[in-house]
Design an enzyme around this catalytic site. Sequence first.
Site, mmCIF file in Angstrom:
data_model
loop_
_atom_site.group_PDB
_atom_site.id
_atom_site.type_symbol
_atom_site.label_atom_id
_atom_site.label_comp_id
_atom_site.label_asym_id
_atom_site.label_seq_id
_atom_site.Cartn_x
_atom_site.Cartn_y
_atom_site.Cartn_z
ATOM 1 N N ASP A 56 -24.562 -14.586 140.330
ATOM 2 C CA ASP A 56 -23.609 -14.752 139.240
ATOM 3 C C ASP A 56 -23.681 -13.509 138.354
ATOM 4 O O ASP A 56 -24.684 -13.283 137.677
ATOM 5 C CB ASP A 56 -23.978 -16.015 138.446
ATOM 6 C CG ASP A 56 -22.966 -16.362 137.365
ATOM 7 O OD1 ASP A 56 -22.235 -15.461 136.929
ATOM 8 O OD2 ASP A 56 -22.922 -17.542 136.946
ATOM 9 N N HIS A 57 -22.603 -12.726 138.352
ATOM 10 C CA HIS A 57 -22.630 -11.443 137.652
ATOM 11 C C HIS A 57 -22.645 -11.603 136.132
ATOM 12 O O HIS A 57 -22.884 -10.642 135.409
ATOM 13 C CB HIS A 57 -21.427 -10.593 138.080
ATOM 14 C CG HIS A 57 -21.703 -9.113 138.041
ATOM 15 N ND1 HIS A 57 -22.810 -8.567 137.445
ATOM 16 C CD2 HIS A 57 -21.002 -8.071 138.537
ATOM 17 C CE1 HIS A 57 -22.791 -7.258 137.566
ATOM 18 N NE2 HIS A 57 -21.705 -6.920 138.229
ATOM 19 N N ARG A 58 -22.396 -12.818 135.639
ATOM 20 C CA ARG A 58 -22.510 -13.054 134.207
ATOM 21 C C ARG A 58 -23.974 -13.070 133.767
ATOM 22 O O ARG A 58 -24.289 -12.829 132.593
ATOM 23 C CB ARG A 58 -21.860 -14.394 133.822
ATOM 24 C CG ARG A 58 -20.379 -14.484 134.092
ATOM 25 C CD ARG A 58 -19.882 -15.904 133.877
ATOM 26 N NE ARG A 58 -20.560 -16.863 134.754
ATOM 27 C CZ ARG A 58 -20.343 -18.177 134.738
ATOM 28 N NH1 ARG A 58 -19.475 -18.684 133.865
ATOM 29 N NH2 ARG A 58 -20.978 -18.982 135.564
ATOM 30 N N ILE A 89 -26.725 -11.900 136.147
ATOM 31 C CA ILE A 89 -27.517 -10.914 136.885
ATOM 32 C C ILE A 89 -26.660 -9.678 137.143
ATOM 33 O O ILE A 89 -25.508 -9.785 137.574
ATOM 34 C CB ILE A 89 -27.984 -11.513 138.221
ATOM 35 C CG1 ILE A 89 -28.837 -12.762 137.973
ATOM 36 C CG2 ILE A 89 -28.733 -10.489 139.051
ATOM 37 C CD1 ILE A 89 -29.031 -13.628 139.201
ATOM 38 N N PRO A 131 -18.253 -15.433 138.828
ATOM 39 C CA PRO A 131 -17.954 -14.110 139.393
ATOM 40 C C PRO A 131 -19.017 -13.741 140.427
ATOM 41 O O PRO A 131 -20.099 -13.253 140.094
ATOM 42 C CB PRO A 131 -17.992 -13.185 138.171
ATOM 43 C CG PRO A 131 -18.861 -13.884 137.181
ATOM 44 C CD PRO A 131 -18.691 -15.352 137.418
#
Length: 433
Positions: free
Chosen positions: A405-407, A409, A229
Amino acid sequence: MSVIDVKVPDIGDYKDVPIIEVHVKPGDRINPEDPIVTLESDKAAMEVPAPQAGEIAEVLVKVGDKVSEGSALVRLASEGGAKDREKETASATTAVEAEKPEATAADTPARTPAPAEKPTSESEAAGAPERVALPLGVDFGGVHASPSVRRLARELDIDLRTLKGSGEKGRITKDDVKRSLGGGAGTGAGIPEIPPQDFAKYGPIETQPLTRLRRLGGPHLHRAWLNIPHVTHTDEADITDLEAYRKSLDDAAKEKGYRVTLLSFIMKACVVALKEFPTFNASLAPDKENLILKRYYHLGIAVDTPDGLVVPVIRDVDRKGIVELSQELGVVSQKMRDGKIAPTDIQGGTFSISSLGGIGGTGFTPIINAPEVAILGVVRAQMRPKWDGDAFEPRLMLPLSLSYDHRVIDGAEAARFARRLAVILEDVRQLVL
């Protein structure tokens, strides 16, 4: 007419690497750079190209054989002169192209795959294995599949023991794993392919094959975009003072035959920021429940070559100075443009930088180089008026584009990282703290 043995060129420290594809057979006519075999270790895959044109007289290896540097692969009948053969063979020794980590030729999308259809019977529906959480570290003992296929299956929670391989001697390929998802070869987790069209109906066309770099690197970028993501945060740094200092160093460097680049300062600034924000210098563990923090700083630097993008890795950036980094960047960039890519050149990166400063632009969304969790994009600095509290003054502003990577950060942490990076670039003294 002469016959030469085509051998495995320098492939770094790898030994006893298995052959997963043999692309030729006796009697085949091949051109220079055509792939002969594909090798795959537990970390990377690479094609061995033909050193020159000719006809395959004999294939000396088969799928599953293990080879090392110097192992003979095929005998090639050629009409070229001895001098040409020496030149072309030397070129082939340095022209082995490693794919981005975990990308193989088997990932290449099919030319005209049919859109995925809904199963029409219970027996067809039963062909798709049930996706269940697999035990951590499962190795699928007894299954005929390469390390990268096993890794892909673990990532997608597909039990290889339920699949029937379409490869030679029943070997399970990445296409087999992807088909089990219901999307057909080359698609992303069941996403249907764009329907093919006959463009010639509308006017003249020309079909141009992708370069080997784009053909091999494309699936890696596609997989990263589908699985991660992405979010991109933008900021800018006032590098007016830094640029003046860089130019002074560059003027002295020109006399010694090298250049001091802004990129070397950006690399050092990134290391300072990465030490303060270690989450950006990490990878998500395969179980998706842990974060692997790396205590070394190997930065991938995107290099534009005539054949496409290459991301060589500059190692131990934290231990090198601006001058040493500038010299190494010059050497590595030229090596990449000459096509002298070895597997070890593109492995082990912890954070990447994609710089378009020599071209232009105001910002972009760089794709994360998985399994890394962040990448910095840089475009050309522009002189703009900046308010200092009393008046506007001209300042050189450098746009920064940070994809993460929104998972792993969140947005606030990304904003703090980008702001800290900008502050470091605005005050070069920060690099020695």
